[in-house]
Design an enzyme around this catalytic site. Structure first.
Site, mmCIF file in Angstrom:
data_model
loop_
_atom_site.group_PDB
_atom_site.id
_atom_site.type_symbol
_atom_site.label_atom_id
_atom_site.label_comp_id
_atom_site.label_asym_id
_atom_site.label_seq_id
_atom_site.Cartn_x
_atom_site.Cartn_y
_atom_site.Cartn_z
ATOM 1 N N GLU A 156 0.668 -2.174 12.169
ATOM 2 C CA GLU A 156 0.432 -1.808 13.578
ATOM 3 C C GLU A 156 -0.262 -2.883 14.410
ATOM 4 O O GLU A 156 -1.249 -2.611 15.088
ATOM 5 C CB GLU A 156 -0.379 -0.505 13.631
ATOM 6 C CG GLU A 156 0.316 0.645 12.921
ATOM 7 C CD GLU A 156 -0.495 1.944 12.928
ATOM 8 O OE1 GLU A 156 -1.636 1.931 13.395
ATOM 9 O OE2 GLU A 156 0.033 2.957 12.459
ATOM 10 N N GLU A 262 7.096 5.864 6.398
ATOM 11 C CA GLU A 262 6.185 7.015 6.583
ATOM 12 C C GLU A 262 6.910 8.172 7.269
ATOM 13 O O GLU A 262 6.403 8.757 8.228
ATOM 14 C CB GLU A 262 4.957 6.589 7.422
ATOM 15 C CG GLU A 262 4.224 5.384 6.857
ATOM 16 C CD GLU A 262 2.995 4.972 7.660
ATOM 17 O OE1 GLU A 262 2.499 5.764 8.486
ATOM 18 O OE2 GLU A 262 2.524 3.844 7.456
HETATM 19 C C1 XIL Z 1 -3.079 8.599 7.778
HETATM 20 C C2 XIL Z 1 -3.347 9.434 6.532
HETATM 21 O O1 XIL Z 1 -2.189 10.172 6.226
HETATM 22 C C3 XIL Z 1 -4.537 10.334 6.753
HETATM 23 O O2 XIL Z 1 -4.891 10.999 5.540
HETATM 24 C C4 XIL Z 1 -5.740 9.534 7.273
HETATM 25 O O3 XIL Z 1 -6.787 10.423 7.605
HETATM 26 C C5 XIL Z 1 -5.363 8.714 8.472
HETATM 27 O O4 XIL Z 1 -4.244 7.897 8.174
HETATM 28 N N1 XIL Z 1 0.141 5.405 10.172
HETATM 29 C C6 XIL Z 1 -0.266 4.806 8.995
HETATM 30 C C7 XIL Z 1 -0.930 5.626 7.957
HETATM 31 O O5 XIL Z 1 0.032 3.632 8.761
HETATM 32 O O6 XIL Z 1 -1.862 4.895 7.206
HETATM 33 C C8 XIL Z 1 -1.602 6.856 8.551
HETATM 34 O O7 XIL Z 1 -2.055 7.655 7.477
HETATM 35 C C9 XIL Z 1 -0.646 7.611 9.444
HETATM 36 C C10 XIL Z 1 -0.184 6.742 10.582
#
Ligand code: XIL
Length: 369
Positions: A156, A262
């Site tokens: 990001e 994701e």
């Molecule tokens: C999220 C996790 O799923 C949560 O458990 C945590 O509290 C916050 O982060 N983009 C990403 C991930 O790259 O690392 C994030 O994961 C969700 C958004």
């Protein structure tokens, strides 16, 4: 007796295969359906899973991403302290059950401790932050070298607004070259892993243009990027299918493999979009706390099927598709961008398959090669 000796001889000569390597892949599993075309993954919080969750994990998935334990804050909370215990255990569980692991994530503005950026209470100079970044990557990626299939090297870094890169302490302390430097350090630490730039929203609009610019810029700087991770946090009825397809083709034309890192489809209406974990929304509505109405369930299934049809069409360009969570009860979207009961994945809160799972399994059958 002779037969006995012969058998013992054979057993000793046979290579030692683990139970996971010899276990047949269940035919009704995601990995049987898609595994020959791309790896199919999920994110897990650690090893402390219920039995039904472990069954689901080992049956359906070929690869796994630690949801939090490799982020800078948990793994490297102080300059001279690494916390590998949680992730080592996760890796061992994955290895002994035949799953590969994806490292998430070396450099990110969120879940990152402040010690990287301060020096005796003042902002640290570029050289010190750069040195710490290199050491962090050498420490973490070095610890897991040869044990992970891929690293999300930088997460990001592209700005959601008008700027090219996101305002972050990495950018302000080091400058634009922090991204290239991170890739160079990652390759030194792990000669083989796939090295990924990972972000949300880079499949469309200005972020897509900026992602292409970043890829080209990294290549000019000889940064060893090998893959792009499109996070895939999409919203029901707003999945940008056409842009996703065009982005997969365009990033691949730059010589990179594409992973959906994701994947989830948010089903509860919300104001904004995107996946910046620091953006919160207020509001109290929780329309699906008693379950997802069949009509919405069907739309979810249709949209998952349309997505997987697209991935299958471009499977020669794809490395992996990872869902962000094992089942609805484990999804981060129950808490982001506000607390609500969400249903964004392929399995429900009891780890049972949803119509979306049947829809994509049917599709895999129909397109079997
Ligand atoms: C999220 C996790 O799923 C949560 O458990 C945590 O509290 C916050 O982060 N983009 C990403 C991930 O790259 O690392 C994030 O994961 C969700 C958004």
């Amino acid at each position: 007796m002779r037969l006995m000796n012969c058998l013992i001889g054979l057993m000793c000569a046979a290579p030692l295969l683990s139970a996971a390597e010899t276990a047949p892949v269940p035919v009704d599993s995601l990995k049987a359906a898609f595994g020959k075309r791309f790896a199919i993954g999920t994110a897990i919080p650690g090893t402390n899973l219920r039995d039904a969750e472990k069954t689901l994990l080992f049956k359906h998935f070929s690869t796994v991403t630690p949801e939090n334990s490799l982020k800078p804050q948990p793994v490297h909370p102080e300059e001279n302290r690494y916390e590998f215990g949680a992730c080592d255990a996760l890796m061992e569980m994955a290895r002994s059950n035949g799953l590969t692991v994806n490292g998430h994530t070396l450099i990110w503005h969120s879940q990152c401790p402040n010690w990287f950026f301060t020096d005796n209470g003042k902002p640290a100079e570029r050289e010190l932050v750069l040195k710490r970044m290199r050491e962090h990557i050498a420490g973490v990626a070095g610890h897991y070298a040869g044990k992970v299939a891929s690293w999300d090297v930088v997460n990001e870094a592209i700005d959601d607004g008008r700027e090219y890169l996101r305002k972050s302490k990495w950018l302000s302390s080091i400058g634009e070259d922090f991204i290239a430097e991170a890739f160079i350090s990652a390759r030194k630490a792990d000669p083989k892993a796939e090295l990924i730039y990972n972000d949300y929203g880079i499949e469309q609009g200005p972020k897509y243009e900026k992602a292409l610019r970043l890829i080209r810029d990294l290549k000019k700087r000889n940064a060893p990027i090998t893959g792009v991770g499109i996070q895939g946090h999409w919203i029901l009825d707003r999945v940008p299918f056409k842009s996703i397809e065009e982005a997969i083709m365009a990033f691949h034309a730059e010589g990179l493999k594409i992973s959906i890192t994701e994947l989830d489809i948010d089903v509860v209406p919300r104001k904004g979009f995107g996946a910046d974990i620091n953006t919160r929304e207020n509001g109290t509505g929780d329309p699906y706390s008693d379950g997802l109405p069949p009509e919405v369930q069907k739309r979810l299934a249709d949209q998952y099927a349309q997505l997987f049809a697209l991935f299958l069409n471009h499977s020669d360009k794809m490395s992996r598709v990872t869902l962000w969570g094992l089942h609805d009860g484990r999804s981060w979207l129950n808490g982001f961008p506000r607390r609500r009961t969400n249903h964004p994945l392929l399995f429900d809160r009891q780890s049972k398959p949803k119509p979306a799972l049947s829809a994509i399994m049917k599709l895999a059958q129909e397109t079997k090669d």
